[in-house]
Scaffold this motif. Structure first.
Motif, PDB file in Angstrom:
ATOM      1  N   TYR A 181       0.858  -1.183   0.000  1.00  9.44           N
ATOM      2  CA  TYR A 181       0.000   0.000   0.000  1.00  9.44           C
ATOM      3  C   TYR A 181       0.898   1.238   0.000  1.00  9.44           C
ATOM      4  N   ASN A 182       0.283   2.424  -0.124  1.00 11.75           N
ATOM      5  CA  ASN A 182       1.077   3.669  -0.210  1.00 11.75           C
ATOM      6  C   ASN A 182       2.138   3.716   0.891  1.00 11.75           C
ATOM      7  N   HIS A 183       3.357   3.988   0.490  1.00 11.71           N
ATOM      8  CA  HIS A 183       4.418   4.116   1.497  1.00 11.71           C
ATOM      9  C   HIS A 183       5.253   5.339   1.166  1.00 11.71           C
ATOM     10  N   PRO A 190       7.549  14.907  -4.884  1.00  6.92           N
ATOM     11  CA  PRO A 190       6.661  15.982  -4.421  1.00  6.92           C
ATOM     12  C   PRO A 190       5.257  15.958  -5.000  1.00  6.92           C
ATOM     13  N   GLU A 191       4.999  15.182  -6.042  1.00  5.44           N
ATOM     14  CA  GLU A 191       3.630  15.182  -6.582  1.00  5.44           C
ATOM     15  C   GLU A 191       2.674  14.335  -5.735  1.00  5.44           C
ATOM     16  N   PHE A 192       3.210  13.523  -4.828  1.00  8.37           N
ATOM     17  CA  PHE A 192       2.331  12.759  -3.945  1.00  8.37           C
ATOM     18  C   PHE A 192       1.857  13.665  -2.808  1.00  8.37           C
ATOM     19  N   VAL A 193       0.638  13.414  -2.338  1.00  7.81           N
ATOM     20  CA  VAL A 193       0.011  14.381  -1.432  1.00  7.81           C
ATOM     21  C   VAL A 193       0.757  14.502  -0.100  1.00  7.81           C
ATOM     22  N   THR A 194       1.348  13.419   0.368  1.00  5.84           N
ATOM     23  CA  THR A 194       2.087  13.500   1.642  1.00  5.84           C
ATOM     24  C   THR A 194       3.212  14.537   1.542  1.00  5.84           C
ATOM     25  N   ARG A 195       4.028  14.364   0.518  1.00  3.76           N
ATOM     26  CA  ARG A 195       5.185  15.258   0.343  1.00  3.76           C
ATOM     27  C   ARG A 195       4.731  16.671   0.016  1.00  3.76           C
ATOM     28  N   LYS A 196       3.653  16.790  -0.770  1.00  3.26           N
ATOM     29  CA  LYS A 196       3.137  18.113  -1.113  1.00  3.26           C
ATOM     30  C   LYS A 196       2.798  18.862   0.184  1.00  3.26           C
ATOM     31  N   ILE A 197       2.193  18.158   1.120  1.00  2.00           N
ATOM     32  CA  ILE A 197       1.775  18.781   2.380  1.00  2.00           C
ATOM     33  C   ILE A 197       2.969  19.047   3.308  1.00  2.00           C
ATOM     34  N   GLU A 213      -2.843  24.564  -1.839  1.00  2.00           N
ATOM     35  CA  GLU A 213      -4.092  24.152  -2.492  1.00  2.00           C
ATOM     36  C   GLU A 213      -4.129  22.637  -2.647  1.00  2.00           C
ATOM     37  N   LEU A 214      -5.215  22.046  -2.198  1.00  2.04           N
ATOM     38  CA  LEU A 214      -5.351  20.588  -2.260  1.00  2.04           C
ATOM     39  C   LEU A 214      -6.686  20.207  -2.875  1.00  2.04           C
ATOM     40  N   GLY A 215      -6.831  18.918  -3.150  1.00  2.00           N
ATOM     41  CA  GLY A 215      -8.105  18.404  -3.664  1.00  2.00           C
ATOM     42  C   GLY A 215      -9.001  17.977  -2.505  1.00  2.00           C
ATOM     43  N   ASN A 216      -9.469  16.751  -2.572  1.00  4.34           N
ATOM     44  CA  ASN A 216     -10.437  16.251  -1.596  1.00  4.34           C
ATOM     45  C   ASN A 216      -9.780  15.975  -0.234  1.00  4.34           C
ATOM     46  N   LEU A 217     -10.170  16.740   0.755  1.00  2.00           N
ATOM     47  CA  LEU A 217      -9.555  16.605   2.083  1.00  2.00           C
ATOM     48  C   LEU A 217     -10.064  15.381   2.826  1.00  2.00           C
ATOM     49  N   GLU A 218     -11.179  14.842   2.374  1.00  2.00           N
ATOM     50  CA  GLU A 218     -11.735  13.656   3.049  1.00  2.00           C
ATOM     51  C   GLU A 218     -11.230  12.355   2.430  1.00  2.00           C
ATOM     52  N   ALA A 219     -10.446  12.457   1.340  1.00  2.00           N
ATOM     53  CA  ALA A 219      -9.905  11.235   0.725  1.00  2.00           C
ATOM     54  C   ALA A 219      -9.053  10.509   1.756  1.00  2.00           C
ATOM     55  N   ARG A 220      -9.156   9.187   1.760  1.00  2.00           N
ATOM     56  CA  ARG A 220      -8.421   8.410   2.764  1.00  2.00           C
ATOM     57  C   ARG A 220      -7.509   7.379   2.098  1.00  2.00           C
ATOM     58  N   ARG A 221      -6.398   7.157   2.742  1.00  2.00           N
ATOM     59  CA  ARG A 221      -5.451   6.166   2.255  1.00  2.00           C
ATOM     60  C   ARG A 221      -4.876   5.396   3.439  1.00  2.00           C
ATOM     61  N   ASP A 222      -4.307   4.229   3.113  1.00  2.00           N
ATOM     62  CA  ASP A 222      -3.593   3.405   4.081  1.00  2.00           C
ATOM     63  C   ASP A 222      -2.111   3.716   3.872  1.00  2.00           C
ATOM     64  N   TYR A 281      -9.140  17.819  -7.449  1.00  2.00           N
ATOM     65  CA  TYR A 281     -10.085  16.789  -7.013  1.00  2.00           C
ATOM     66  C   TYR A 281      -9.988  15.550  -7.882  1.00  2.00           C
ATOM     67  N   ARG A 282     -10.072  14.396  -7.235  1.00  2.00           N
ATOM     68  CA  ARG A 282     -10.190  13.140  -7.985  1.00  2.00           C
ATOM     69  C   ARG A 282     -11.409  12.428  -7.444  1.00  2.00           C
ATOM     70  N   LYS A 283     -12.037  11.677  -8.320  1.00  2.00           N
ATOM     71  CA  LYS A 283     -13.206  10.927  -7.862  1.00  2.00           C
ATOM     72  C   LYS A 283     -12.716   9.839  -6.898  1.00  2.00           C
ATOM     73  N   GLU A 284     -13.302   9.804  -5.724  1.00  2.00           N
ATOM     74  CA  GLU A 284     -12.874   8.800  -4.743  1.00  2.00           C
ATOM     75  C   GLU A 284     -13.879   7.653  -4.702  1.00  2.00           C
ATOM     76  N   ASP A 285     -13.378   6.473  -4.432  1.00  4.83           N
ATOM     77  CA  ASP A 285     -14.275   5.325  -4.334  1.00  4.83           C
ATOM     78  C   ASP A 285     -14.824   5.204  -2.926  1.00  4.83           C
TER      79      ASP A 285
HETATM   80  P1  GDP Z   1      -2.053   7.776  -4.943  1.00  7.34           P
HETATM   81  O1  GDP Z   1      -3.261   8.386  -5.575  1.00  7.34           O
HETATM   82  O2  GDP Z   1      -2.437   6.700  -3.996  1.00  7.34           O
HETATM   83  O3  GDP Z   1      -1.032   7.337  -5.939  1.00  7.34           O
HETATM   84  O4  GDP Z   1      -1.326   8.878  -4.022  1.00  7.34           O
HETATM   85  P2  GDP Z   1      -1.450  10.471  -3.947  1.00  7.34           P
HETATM   86  O5  GDP Z   1      -0.507  10.891  -2.869  1.00  7.34           O
HETATM   87  O6  GDP Z   1      -1.283  11.114  -5.282  1.00  7.34           O
HETATM   88  O7  GDP Z   1      -2.961  10.733  -3.470  1.00  7.34           O
HETATM   89  C1  GDP Z   1      -3.447  10.244  -2.258  1.00  7.34           C
HETATM   90  C2  GDP Z   1      -4.865  10.762  -1.997  1.00  7.34           C
HETATM   91  O8  GDP Z   1      -4.816  12.159  -1.724  1.00  7.34           O
HETATM   92  C3  GDP Z   1      -5.821  10.590  -3.179  1.00  7.34           C
HETATM   93  O9  GDP Z   1      -7.041  10.109  -2.662  1.00  7.34           O
HETATM   94  C4  GDP Z   1      -5.997  12.009  -3.721  1.00  7.34           C
HETATM   95  O10 GDP Z   1      -7.284  12.218  -4.289  1.00  7.34           O
HETATM   96  C5  GDP Z   1      -5.870  12.816  -2.434  1.00  7.34           C
HETATM   97  N1  GDP Z   1      -5.519  14.222  -2.671  1.00  7.34           N
HETATM   98  C6  GDP Z   1      -6.181  15.315  -2.214  1.00  7.34           C
HETATM   99  N2  GDP Z   1      -5.589  16.446  -2.607  1.00  7.34           N
HETATM  100  C7  GDP Z   1      -4.511  16.085  -3.364  1.00  7.34           C
HETATM  101  C8  GDP Z   1      -3.512  16.841  -4.061  1.00  7.34           C
HETATM  102  O11 GDP Z   1      -3.502  18.064  -4.070  1.00  7.34           O
HETATM  103  N3  GDP Z   1      -2.558  16.107  -4.730  1.00  7.34           N
HETATM  104  C9  GDP Z   1      -2.545  14.727  -4.714  1.00  7.34           C
HETATM  105  N4  GDP Z   1      -1.561  14.075  -5.361  1.00  7.34           N
HETATM  106  N5  GDP Z   1      -3.496  13.996  -4.079  1.00  7.34           N
HETATM  107  C10 GDP Z   1      -4.462  14.662  -3.415  1.00  7.34           C
END
Ligand code: GDP
Length: 327
Positions: A181-183, A190-197, A213-222, A281-285
């Motif tokens: 899973y995401n690590h 830097p394009e991954f949300v963890t590093r962006k933040i 600026e971010l997309g969906n703040l409620e998106a969840r990951r492991d 924003y990305r469509k979340e499942d």
């Molecule tokens: P990955 O989608 O699992 O490859 O990893 P990401 O780090 O790109 O995204 C993880 C989650 O963060 C996803 O559900 C994204 O929709 C969400 N997310 C919310 N805002 C952002 C953003 O600004 N950038 C990215 N990359 N993801 C974002």
């Protein structure tokens, strides 16, 4: 002394795995593209202590260079091979993922063909991914959950997985698979949300102002910590049988929680700095990608050592240090 080969040694996981194996006394060899090696030489890879790569044997062989791969594998015996290299394009449009699909499938097949011909006793680790589950029907996912990839990357990894499984079942090779899973880590791109933040939290705390600026703040990951996950790779290859293992934290966190962990570490309230922008924003499942780590824990004793908050704090600290030293 055991000898290991790592494909994709210049990536995040390759770096931590090389460090881990060197610490265990391995002789470490790595494959990298010519450009990857040039980046090491000219110190272009952020935060890479060149000493690490000086302790490895690096080979400028990209995986689509079949003769180069054959030459290396026919001339140097390896005990273990960690196949981490892959193009990781995760776009929305499948048609844009042509190269990803072609390269990732062909390179895995090349590697397996060369190993089975010259070194059938070499143990192979295949870097599987939760993207192979893609859009799962239930959570958490286990080793028995049906695969349903939904991106070029996920499809290519799943095809690679089936190639590996066939070499395991039909040719008796030891092929272990980690479904990771995401690590993340301070070396995450830097394009991954963890590093962006974490980069934004560090920058804003030093500059005293700024927004993110971010997309969906409620998106969840492991989310897990990459140095913990490379220990899992080694455990999988040193298990008594070659099997598939889910490697996950098992815990979901939201993007908002990530912001809280990063900004509070530098004494800021994220609500003052974070804005949402529909462009991100990305469509979340509805059913999240969440892994069940019961099998690997039970069979190898592996456990993650670093909590989510601790990982985010380490990433923010590393970004602060980079900004302060200008590297
Ligand atoms: P990955 O989608 O699992 O490859 O990893 P990401 O780090 O790109 O995204 C993880 C989650 O963060 C996803 O559900 C994204 O929709 C969400 N997310 C919310 N805002 C952002 C953003 O600004 N950038 C990215 N990359 N993801 C974002």
């Amino acid at each position: 002394m055991k000898r290991a080969l790592i494909t994709g040694i210049t990536g995040q996981d390759g770096f931590y795995l090389a460090e881990h194996l060197l610490g265990l006394g391995y002789e470490v060899h790595g494959l990298a593209r010519q450009t990857g090696l040039e980046h090491i030489k000219s110190n272009l890879l952020q935060d890479v202590p060149p000493e690490l790569y000086e302790r490895c044997h690096l080979h400028a062989v990209s995986l689509d260079n079949f003769p180069g791969l054959y030459r290396l594998i026919s001339s140097t015996p390896f005990d273990e091979c960690y196949h981490l290299a892959a193009s990781s394009f995760v776009g929305d449009r499948l048609a844009d993922g042509y190269q990803t699909i072609q390269n990732n499938i062909a390179s895995t097949h090349y590697l397996l063909a060369a190993l089975s011909e010259f070194q059938p006793k070499c143990r192979l680790y295949f870097a599987g991914t939760s993207e192979m589950f893609g859009r799962p029907r239930h959570a958490p996912q286990t080793e028995d959950t049906p695969f349903m990839p939904r991106s070029a990357y996920g499809i290519s990894k799943l095809a690679g997985y089936h190639i590996v499984r066939n070499y395991r079942e039909s040719y008796g090779m030891f092929c272990g698979v980690g479904i990771l899973y995401n690590h993340e880590s301070p070396r995450r791109r830097p394009e991954f949300v963890t590093r962006k933040i974490t980069m934004a939290a560090a920058r804003i705390s030093l500059e005293g102002r700024g927004t993110l600026e971010l997309g969906n703040l409620e998106a969840r990951r492991d989310w897990g910590y990459a140095p913990d996950y490379v220990r899992a790779m080694h455990a999988i290859l040193n298990h008594h049988t070659a099997e598939d293992f889910v490697v996950a934290s098992g815990v979901l966190h939201s993007v908002a929680e990530l912001c809280e962990a990063a900004f509070s570490h530098v004494g800021l309230d994220w609500h003052d700095h974070v804005r949402t922008n529909p462009a991100f924003y990305r469509k979340e499942d509805e059913i999240p990608l969440q892994g069940c780590r019961a099998k690997i824990e039970r069979e190898t004793g592996w456990q993650p050592a670093t909590s989510f908050d601790e990982m985010i704090r380490k990433m923010v600290d590393a970004d602060l240090a980079r900004l302060r030293t200008g590297r």
